[in-house]
Scaffold this motif. Sequence first.
Motif, PDB file in Angstrom:
ATOM      1  N   GLY A  37      -1.712  -7.049  -9.298  1.00  0.00           N
ATOM      2  CA  GLY A  37      -1.322  -5.692  -8.878  1.00  0.00           C
ATOM      3  C   GLY A  37      -1.314  -4.681  -9.999  1.00  0.00           C
ATOM      4  N   GLY A  38      -0.271  -3.825  -9.982  1.00  0.00           N
ATOM      5  CA  GLY A  38      -0.198  -2.660 -10.865  1.00  0.00           C
ATOM      6  C   GLY A  38      -0.379  -2.976 -12.344  1.00  0.00           C
ATOM      7  N   ARG A  41      -4.076  -3.399 -13.222  1.00  0.00           N
ATOM      8  CA  ARG A  41      -4.704  -2.059 -13.210  1.00  0.00           C
ATOM      9  C   ARG A  41      -4.339  -1.302 -14.494  1.00  0.00           C
ATOM     10  N   ASP A  53       4.379  -8.455 -11.735  1.00  0.00           N
ATOM     11  CA  ASP A  53       4.333  -9.237 -10.501  1.00  0.00           C
ATOM     12  C   ASP A  53       3.471 -10.457 -10.762  1.00  0.00           C
ATOM     13  N   ARG A 124      -4.222  -6.605   0.098  1.00  0.00           N
ATOM     14  CA  ARG A 124      -3.622  -5.496  -0.658  1.00  0.00           C
ATOM     15  C   ARG A 124      -4.221  -4.140  -0.301  1.00  0.00           C
ATOM     16  N   ASP A 125      -3.555  -3.093  -0.818  1.00  0.00           N
ATOM     17  CA  ASP A 125      -3.910  -1.738  -0.392  1.00  0.00           C
ATOM     18  C   ASP A 125      -5.269  -1.246  -0.893  1.00  0.00           C
ATOM     19  N   ASN A 129      -5.761  -2.168  -7.044  1.00  0.00           N
ATOM     20  CA  ASN A 129      -4.510  -2.944  -7.057  1.00  0.00           C
ATOM     21  C   ASN A 129      -4.755  -4.385  -6.627  1.00  0.00           C
ATOM     22  N   ASP A 169      -1.119  -0.535   7.796  1.00  0.00           N
ATOM     23  CA  ASP A 169       0.067  -0.099   7.060  1.00  0.00           C
ATOM     24  C   ASP A 169      -0.157   1.344   6.595  1.00  0.00           C
ATOM     25  N   THR A 171       1.757   3.460   5.382  1.00  0.00           N
ATOM     26  CA  THR A 171       2.379   3.959   4.139  1.00  0.00           C
ATOM     27  C   THR A 171       1.309   4.035   3.047  1.00  0.00           C
ATOM     28  N   ARG A 172       0.209   3.305   3.255  1.00  0.00           N
ATOM     29  CA  ARG A 172      -0.876   3.338   2.263  1.00  0.00           C
ATOM     30  C   ARG A 172      -1.512   4.725   2.167  1.00  0.00           C
ATOM     31  N   ARG A 175       0.566   6.216  -0.388  1.00  0.00           N
ATOM     32  CA  ARG A 175       0.282   5.550  -1.666  1.00  0.00           C
ATOM     33  C   ARG A 175      -1.062   6.007  -2.235  1.00  0.00           C
ATOM     34  N   ARG A 178      -0.674   9.280  -3.839  1.00  0.00           N
ATOM     35  CA  ARG A 178       0.118   9.142  -5.078  1.00  0.00           C
ATOM     36  C   ARG A 178      -0.769   8.652  -6.230  1.00  0.00           C
ATOM     37  N   TYR A 179      -1.581   7.645  -5.976  1.00  0.00           N
ATOM     38  CA  TYR A 179      -2.460   7.136  -7.046  1.00  0.00           C
ATOM     39  C   TYR A 179      -3.554   8.155  -7.387  1.00  0.00           C
ATOM     40  N   ARG A 182      -1.842  10.683  -9.509  1.00  0.00           N
ATOM     41  CA  ARG A 182      -1.351  10.143 -10.790  1.00  0.00           C
ATOM     42  C   ARG A 182      -2.491   9.940 -11.770  1.00  0.00           C
TER      43      ARG A 182
HETATM   44  N1  CTP Z   1       0.862  -3.346  -1.998  1.00  0.00           N
HETATM   45  C1  CTP Z   1       0.040  -3.228  -0.911  1.00  0.00           C
HETATM   46  N2  CTP Z   1       0.392  -2.424   0.149  1.00  0.00           N
HETATM   47  C2  CTP Z   1       1.552  -1.746   0.118  1.00  0.00           C
HETATM   48  C3  CTP Z   1       2.410  -1.870  -0.988  1.00  0.00           C
HETATM   49  C4  CTP Z   1       2.030  -2.682  -2.044  1.00  0.00           C
HETATM   50  O1  CTP Z   1      -1.012  -3.832  -0.880  1.00  0.00           O
HETATM   51  N3  CTP Z   1       1.888  -0.965   1.146  1.00  0.00           N
HETATM   52  C5  CTP Z   1       0.456  -4.254  -3.111  1.00  0.00           C
HETATM   53  C6  CTP Z   1      -0.474  -3.604  -4.145  1.00  0.00           C
HETATM   54  O2  CTP Z   1      -1.379  -4.586  -4.545  1.00  0.00           O
HETATM   55  C7  CTP Z   1       0.435  -3.279  -5.287  1.00  0.00           C
HETATM   56  C8  CTP Z   1       1.488  -4.389  -5.213  1.00  0.00           C
HETATM   57  O3  CTP Z   1       1.605  -4.704  -3.837  1.00  0.00           O
HETATM   58  O4  CTP Z   1      -0.243  -3.293  -6.512  1.00  0.00           O
HETATM   59  C9  CTP Z   1       2.841  -4.042  -5.790  1.00  0.00           C
HETATM   60  O5  CTP Z   1       3.323  -2.880  -5.154  1.00  0.00           O
HETATM   61  P1  CTP Z   1       4.147  -1.780  -5.960  1.00  0.00           P
HETATM   62  O6  CTP Z   1       5.111  -2.436  -6.851  1.00  0.00           O
HETATM   63  O7  CTP Z   1       4.622  -0.779  -4.970  1.00  0.00           O
HETATM   64  O8  CTP Z   1       2.997  -1.044  -6.763  1.00  0.00           O
HETATM   65  P2  CTP Z   1       2.385  -1.181  -8.198  1.00  0.00           P
HETATM   66  O9  CTP Z   1       0.969  -1.612  -8.069  1.00  0.00           O
HETATM   67  O10 CTP Z   1       3.251  -1.966  -9.095  1.00  0.00           O
HETATM   68  O11 CTP Z   1       2.178   0.309  -8.598  1.00  0.00           O
HETATM   69  P3  CTP Z   1       3.130   1.431  -9.142  1.00  0.00           P
HETATM   70  O12 CTP Z   1       4.503   0.858  -9.249  1.00  0.00           O
HETATM   71  O13 CTP Z   1       2.469   1.765 -10.424  1.00  0.00           O
HETATM   72  O14 CTP Z   1       3.039   2.500  -8.142  1.00  0.00           O
END
Ligand code: CTP
Length: 423
Positions: A37-38, A41, A53, A124-125, A129, A169, A171-172, A175, A178-179, A182
């Motif tokens: 994940g994050g 990246r 993670d 994953r989203d 990630n 999902d 909420t993506r 997200r 946001r990315y 950012r």
């Molecule tokens: N994730 C996902 N779908 C979501 C939330 C999270 O697929 N709705 C996955 C992504 O792979 C993400 C990981 O879970 O990288 C961890 O989520 P989060 O901690 O929210 O994001 P980070 O990648 O750590 O990013 P950041 O905190 O920099 O925003």
Amino acid sequence: MNLARQIEQYLPRQLLELVKDISGQAAKQGKRVYLVGGVVRDLLLGYPNFDLDLVVEGDAVKLAQRVAETSRAKLLAHHRFGTAKLRYENFTLDLATARKETYAKPGALPTVTPGTLKDDLVRRDFSINAMAISLAANDYGELVDPYQGKSDLEHRLIRVLHTGSFSDDATRILRAVRYEQRFGFEFEAQTAQLLKRDLPTLDTISGDRIRHELELIFKEKQPEFVINRLGELGVLPIISPFLKGDGWIAEKFDRARRLKKPTQLPSLYFCLLIYSFSKTGIEQFLARLNISAKLSRAMRDTLRLKTNLPLLDRPSLKPSEIYYLLREYEPLAIQVNAIASDSSMVHHHLQLFLTELRYVRTSLNGEELKRLGISAGPEMGQVLQVLHKAKLDGEVRTKADEKKLALSLKALDFHTDPEPPVE
Ligand code: CTP
């Protein structure tokens, strides 16, 4: 590609040792552990990220239990989800069993079954990630990138892994923006289309989850860019028809950041976000996002005070008058109005209340007044109120001044008027 050098370079030594220890324990149980994940990246981008993670091919809870037994880590396990948190003195590590997810319908929580690393990445989203780094001894540092995340990072693209990602999902959607903001990336063409197509599925997301995403947005360095872009893309009206992302928000968010400690910023942003709302609008918003009672009070107070600001736009106001006009409001609501108001007079009065007037106390207390012969009950209440007002207005300064005033009031058998109304 091998990222061993980057891992050694970017992760603090202590954290690195913990991670290696976990990987070693995993090997003894015949399991493999990956960074995912994050953090992957951000390692590739060269940004610091100590929020690690770990994904385990195999039972992550069992592994975490073993690690906790042999170290000083505190364990928090969720057997149902196959996840565990290891809390060390300076760090926490999240471990998860590699899993497969299926969504019964849009907005529903996924059904989860154990899976391989690849299953775990494809759920994953975004591609950026969906990368992992092996921590096993035989291929330590190897990048696992089945969905071209590294190439998308290089092309500065946000790309979903399949056409159902946003509707699975929604909420993506938040997200993604946001990315995008950012990192200054763009949406890959099909992702942009899917995002537009699936906007209505945001309605299927619970208030708690939408609020959580807004809270994450408010942790960004410049959340106004995200809010603005959500406005442009037509996301805001789906959350609330009254929400706007405009220049006003951008200016006021920026002003809030100059004033406030980071911990208080998210609440300030929430209040600024609803500053142009009607009474009905705010109630709908509070209900939709299931906002806490405390923040709801501050948000309602923000609007209540906004309508009363003209009362504070008078140069002749005495400090005690300012105090009585403001004392019933949540300090946060006062702060928001100080940021929002364009009148320097109003701003000055609100700041005066926040920094000085609200802390003003009489030097004499009830016991001391009794010793001066003033009896407890309404009489004392009235005397204290006059003393407080006089102190606010600088008419008494020392304890001796207060004594003198109290005695003169007693001699007069003094009765004050009732307190001035607040609104
Ligand atoms: N994730 C996902 N779908 C979501 C939330 C999270 O697929 N709705 C996955 C992504 O792979 C993400 C990981 O879970 O990288 C961890 O989520 P989060 O901690 O929210 O994001 P980070 O990648 O750590 O990013 P950041 O905190 O920099 O925003």
